[in-house]
Design an enzyme around this catalytic site. Structure first.
Site, PDB file in Angstrom:
ATOM      1  N   PRO A  71       0.791  -1.227   0.000  1.00  0.00           N
ATOM      2  CG  PRO A  71      -0.163  -1.112   2.122  1.00  0.00           C
ATOM      3  CD  PRO A  71       0.551  -2.036   1.196  1.00  0.00           C
ATOM      4  CG  ASN A  72      -0.418   4.368   1.137  1.00  0.00           C
ATOM      5  OD1 ASN A  72      -1.367   4.858   0.527  1.00  0.00           O
ATOM      6  ND2 ASN A  72      -0.528   3.880   2.357  1.00  0.00           N
ATOM      7  NE  ARG A  84       3.320   7.205   2.441  1.00  0.00           N
ATOM      8  CZ  ARG A  84       3.613   6.024   2.946  1.00  0.00           C
ATOM      9  NH1 ARG A  84       4.078   5.063   2.182  1.00  0.00           N
ATOM     10  NH2 ARG A  84       3.421   5.797   4.218  1.00  0.00           N
ATOM     11  CE1 TYR A  95       8.354   5.049   3.382  1.00  0.00           C
ATOM     12  CE2 TYR A  95       7.099   7.082   3.442  1.00  0.00           C
ATOM     13  CZ  TYR A  95       7.379   5.835   3.959  1.00  0.00           C
ATOM     14  OH  TYR A  95       6.686   5.373   5.042  1.00  0.00           O
ATOM     15  CG  ASN A 112       8.384  -1.949   0.298  1.00  0.00           C
ATOM     16  OD1 ASN A 112       7.747  -1.954   1.343  1.00  0.00           O
ATOM     17  ND2 ASN A 112       9.047  -0.883  -0.118  1.00  0.00           N
ATOM     18  CB  ALA A 167       1.260  -0.039   6.371  1.00  0.00           C
ATOM     19  CG  HIS A 200       4.882  -2.589  10.397  1.00  0.00           C
ATOM     20  ND1 HIS A 200       6.220  -2.898  10.549  1.00  0.00           N
ATOM     21  CD2 HIS A 200       4.833  -1.595   9.474  1.00  0.00           C
ATOM     22  CE1 HIS A 200       6.933  -2.114   9.752  1.00  0.00           C
ATOM     23  NE2 HIS A 200       6.115  -1.324   9.095  1.00  0.00           N
ATOM     24  CG  ASP A 258      -0.372 -17.717   8.279  1.00  0.00           C
ATOM     25  OD1 ASP A 258       0.540 -17.885   9.117  1.00  0.00           O
ATOM     26  OD2 ASP A 258      -1.577 -17.617   8.595  1.00  0.00           O
ATOM     27  CD  GLU A 292      10.838  -7.250   6.223  1.00  0.00           C
ATOM     28  OE1 GLU A 292       9.860  -6.720   6.758  1.00  0.00           O
ATOM     29  OE2 GLU A 292      11.743  -7.829   6.874  1.00  0.00           O
ATOM     30  CG  HIS A 316      10.982  -2.303   4.770  1.00  0.00           C
ATOM     31  ND1 HIS A 316       9.628  -2.154   4.600  1.00  0.00           N
ATOM     32  CD2 HIS A 316      11.167  -3.476   5.415  1.00  0.00           C
ATOM     33  CE1 HIS A 316       9.012  -3.197   5.132  1.00  0.00           C
ATOM     34  NE2 HIS A 316       9.922  -4.012   5.623  1.00  0.00           N
ATOM     35  NE  ARG A 364       9.507   5.815   8.999  1.00  0.00           N
ATOM     36  CZ  ARG A 364       8.572   5.608   8.086  1.00  0.00           C
ATOM     37  NH1 ARG A 364       8.710   4.647   7.197  1.00  0.00           N
ATOM     38  NH2 ARG A 364       7.499   6.367   8.052  1.00  0.00           N
ATOM     39  NE  ARG A 389       6.298   3.891  10.106  1.00  0.00           N
ATOM     40  CZ  ARG A 389       5.349   3.855   9.168  1.00  0.00           C
ATOM     41  NH1 ARG A 389       5.202   2.768   8.429  1.00  0.00           N
ATOM     42  NH2 ARG A 389       4.549   4.879   8.991  1.00  0.00           N
TER      43      ARG A 389
END
Length: 144
Positions: free
Chosen positions: A11-12, A19, A24, A76, A79, A82, A89, A100, A102, A109, A113
Site C-alpha cells: 500500500p501507498n 509521498r 522515501y 515491500n 504497512a 507490521h 502465513d 523483505e 524497505h 522510525r 514499525r
C-alpha cells in the site's frame, strides 16, 4: 527464458516520489522498476513488478510466483509488514524465497514499525537504503 524475480509492492507505494520524499526519496516506483529491469538484464534475470493497495493481491501474487517457478520474490509489504499474519502465513506456505525490502529503516522510525511479520518468515531483509534497497535485494536474489 530468464529466471524471473517477482517484485511485489504494498500500500501507498504507488505514491512514491510525492509521498514524504524526506523519508522515501524522490524516485517513483516506475523509476525503481526501470533500474531493476536494467540490472536484472545484466544478471540474466527478468523482473515482474507489481503494486497493490490490497493485501489479498500480494497473497495471490506470491502463490502465482511459486506456481510459475519464480527464482525469488522481493516484497515491500509497506504497512502490511507490521500487521499481516496472512503475509507471514503465505511466505511460510510457499517454497519461493522471499526477501523483505524497505526504502526506510523501520527500526529507526515509530515503535509500531519495529515488528515485522514479513521479516519473521522472509529469507532476509534489506532496509534503509532508499531505492538502493531494491537493487541490493535483487543482487541477493540473483545469488540464492
Amino acid at each position: 527464458m530468464a529466471d524471473t524475480i517477482f517484485v511485489l509492492n504494498g500500500p501507498n507505494l504507488n505514491m512514491l516520489g510525492t509521498r514524504e520524499p524526506e523519508i522515501y526519496g524522490a524516485d517513483t516506483l516506475d523509476d525503481i522498476a526501470g533500474q531493476l529491469e536494467d540490472r536484472a538484464r545484466e544478471l540474466g534475470l527478468a523482473i515482474e513488478m507489481r503494486q497493490s493497495n490490497h493485501e489479498g493481491h500480494l497473497v495471490d501474487w506470491m502463490h502465482e510466483a511459486q506456481a510459475q517457478g519464480a527464482k525469488a520474490i522481493l516484497l515491500n509489504a509497506a504497512a502490511f509488514t507490521h500487521t499481516s499474519a496472512a503475509l507471514y502465513d503465505t511466505i511460510k506456505a510457499i517454497r519461493t524465497p522471499v526477501i523483505e525490502v524497505h526504502l526506510s529503516n523501520p527500526h529507526a522510525r515509530e515503535q509500531f514499525r519495529h515488528a515485522s511479520y514479513v521479516g519473521r518468515a522472509a529469507r532476509g531483509t534489506i532496509a534503509g537504503f532508499g531505492a538502493l534497497s531494491y537493487m541490493l535485494a535483487l543482487e541477493a536474489a540473483a545469488r540464492i
